[in-house]
Design a protein around this motif. Structure first.
Motif, short mmCIF file in Angstrom:
data_model
loop_
_atom_site.label_atom_id
_atom_site.label_comp_id
_atom_site.label_asym_id
_atom_site.label_seq_id
_atom_site.Cartn_x
_atom_site.Cartn_y
_atom_site.Cartn_z
N ARG A 65 1.01 -1.50 -0.20
CA ARG A 65 -0.25 -0.01 -0.48
C ARG A 65 0.79 1.23 -0.07
NH1 ARG A 65 0.86 -1.53 4.83
NH2 ARG A 65 1.95 -0.31 6.75
N THR A 69 2.73 2.89 -1.85
CA THR A 69 4.24 2.81 -2.85
C THR A 69 3.98 4.09 -3.63
OG1 THR A 69 4.31 1.28 -3.16
CG2 THR A 69 5.02 1.19 -1.55
N ARG A 73 9.33 -0.97 -1.50
CA ARG A 73 8.77 0.25 -0.89
C ARG A 73 10.22 1.17 0.05
NH1 ARG A 73 6.43 -2.69 4.43
NH2 ARG A 73 5.85 -4.88 4.03
N SER A 95 5.90 2.94 3.38
CA SER A 95 4.84 3.12 2.02
C SER A 95 4.47 5.16 2.58
CB SER A 95 2.93 2.58 3.05
OG SER A 95 2.02 3.47 2.53
#
Length: 579
Positions: free
Chosen positions: A51, A53, A186, A222
């Motif tokens: 989530r 990125t 990430r 994130s």
């Protein structure tokens, strides 16, 4: 009221608008830039990653780059969209008629995909390409995926597909093979801190560096999570935010206090550890978060014990780094591994317990209790170095503690009469030579097994035992190559059950012939002599797999004939004889 309505959260306000604004995705940006320059734009893309990125943001940037016409209206596809032309503006605001965004989480069926299939035949209304962006594509049903395959494989030249998903493994391979895949990474802590610092400066907010480190650690790579937390931190600190405020805001325990708790646990200070976790709980820390931080410290300490360079983490302060390096030097790896395993179990218990704090306290008590216990290596070393008390007879060979099975030891091991106690305090069976005196010979043992009609054990004893030495209660033998692996233990167990006394069954080398070999020695000699006969050699040459089963000698034949012959009668009765 107007200002409140016009406010835009930082995650949307500072959303990247060009490839240059994307943070931490250099490999993907380089690939797309080269593809646009060479005119090798794929017909379908799929973006995957955790989530926040930039999957949907990247999809919109690609859509802008494909349809951008430049400020003068004459530009072509580019990786540096102008952001000012009508297409760029409409796409970033989500209102472009030729760039259709669909949420697959709410539109999962085949009918929704049928609408796309029916519309791809028509050219774009105003833009260069008609682009379909499907977010959370893994939520589509199997029928919807199947319906999309043909169009995805051979779309019209004016149609492009861009998919985004956090669960790439749920996307069928038939779809993946038709797309150009990009894995969004990430965001590294250094890049994240730089991004947050830039946003904070643009907002005119004063936020401490260690507070940025806490936000970065909580965001777990994130960018959306990080900017959302930064937005909240700026509001919480009213323009000047410290690490303590951020820690209280997101429910994190102080890293220094976590290290203090970690140190107390390793020292076995149960009272101090319970007091510290209670104080952190009173200050607002979640028990689950505290244990998770302990696990994080355990993992971090283990890693820097192996690779000290891992301590160079921008999210960790210098004091924590110094303490971590010192603990890594002092704590054995086995202790860290044991603590890691116990913390994993504790996290599962806290998640299922009706009262998380009670479960966390019980976990801390267990951790402090085992902190001063020696590792298995240390325990074995201490047992080896500790001499037995004076007057203690030499012990028997070790046997499984939970079993009254046979005693197995190395060859020539000395056997003593002794009495052992089990873990329940009951007296175990001991080797009583006097009670076994009636089994003076090994043949007596064989007859004992035969009398109990244990046919399987009897056959194994006769065919697998090459006896080395025997005394009542003690059998030393060399097993034949085909002997079962558990034969010695079963022999001892059965003899113990038959006699009520424990037997020492010892495996050695240099055994004599088996009972079966001695018994069959004459038969084997006859078979060997028969094989030497020229006629038999001719038979074996013609039939190599033939075997000699039985041999009947002349003496055997004569004996059989004598047995089968009718007995001679000295005075045979004549029925016609009057006398």
């Amino acid at each position: 009221m107007t200002d409140a309505l016009a406010y835009q959260v930082l995650a949307r306000k500072y959303r990247p608008e060009t490839f240059a604004d994307l943070v931490g995705q250099d490999a993907m940006v380089q690939t797309l830039q080269n593809a646009f320059k060479a005119g090798r734009i794929a017909q379908a893309f799929i973006m995957t990653g955790i989530r926040g990125t930039g999957k949907t943001t990247t999809a919109r940037i690609i859509a802008k780059g494909m349809n951008c016409i430049g400020a003068d209206g004459t530009g072509g596809p580019t990786t540096d969209p102008c952001g000012t032309c009508e297409h760029c503006t409409a796409i970033m605001e989500g209102r472009h008629v030729d760039v259709l965004e669909m949420d697959a989480a709410s539109r999962t069926g085949v009918n929704d995909i049928r609408e796309i299939i029916d519309s791809v035949a028509y050219r774009a209304a105003s833009a260069r390409y008609k682009i379909y962006i499907i977010d959370e594509v893994h939520m589509l049903s199997t029928s919807a995926f199947n319906a999309l395959l043909k169009t995805l494989e051979e779309p019209p030249e004016h149609v492009k597909f861009i998919f985004a998903t956090t669960e790439i493994r749920k996307v069928p391979v038939t779809v993946l093979s038709r797309c150009q895949r990009f894995d969004l990474r990430r965001i590294e802590p250094e890049d994240m801190i730089a991004l947050l610092r830039k946003i904070a400066a643009a907002e005119g907010a004063d936020i401490a560096e260690d507070a940025l480190g806490l936000i970065t650690r909580a965001a777990e790579g994130s960018a959306r999570d990080a900017t959302s937390l930064l937005d909240q931190a700026i509001s919480h600190g009213a323009g000047e935010t410290t690490a303590d405020q951020v820690r209280a805001m997101i429910g994190l325990a102080d890293r220094g206090r976590i290290l203090d708790l970690f140190d107390m646990i390793l020292k076995g200070d149960a009272a101090g550890a319970l007091q510290e976790i209670g104080a952190q709980y009173a200050d607002g820390a979640d028990p689950m978060v505290v244990l998770r931080d302990l696990a994080d410290v355990t993992h971090w300490t283990s890693v820097i014990k192996i690779t000290p360079d891992a301590a160079e983490d921008p999210t960790i302060g210098p004091d924590e780094k110094t303490r971590g390096l010192a603990m890594a030097d002092a704590i054995p790896m086995r202790v860290l591994s044991r603590m890691w395993q116990m913390l994993l179990t504790a996290l599962d218990e806290v998640g299922r317990a009706p009262n998380a704090m009670m479960a966390a306290e019980m976990a801390v008590i267990r951790l402090t209790h085992v902190a001063d216990l020696p590792t298995p290596d240390d325990l074995i070393r201490k047992l080896k170095d500790t001499p037995p008390p004076a007057g203690t007879p030499a012990p028997m060979a070790p046997a499984p503690a939970a079993s009254d099975g046979p005693v197995q030891s190395a060859p020539n091991a000395s056997i003593h009469r002794t009495t052992a106690t089990t873990g329940q305090g009951a007296t175990a069976l001991a080797l009583d030579v006097d009670a076994l005196a009636r089994f003076a010979r090994f043949e007596d043992v064989v007859e004992l097994i035969r009398s109990h009609r244990d046919v399987k054990l009897l056959v194994e004893v006769e065919t697998c035992v090459q006896l080395i030495s025997y005394s009542p209660g003690r059998i030393e033998f060399e097993p034949t190559p085909d002997a079962p692996a558990d034969f010695a233990s079963r022999l001892g167990s059965r003899l113990q059950a038959f006699t009520g006394n424990r037997w020492a069954v010892i495996i050695g080398t240099g055994g004599d012939r088996t009972i079966a070999q001695v018994r069959d020695e004459k038969d084997l000699a006859l078979k060997a002599e028969a094989r030497e006969h020229p006629l038999m050699q001719a038979v074996f040459d013609a039939f190599p797999s033939a075997k000699i089963l039985t041999i009947r000698t002349m003496a055997d034949i004569a004996a059989e004939a004598q047995t089968e012959a009718l007995p001679e009668v000295d005075d045979e009765w004549d029925p016609f004889d009057d006398d």
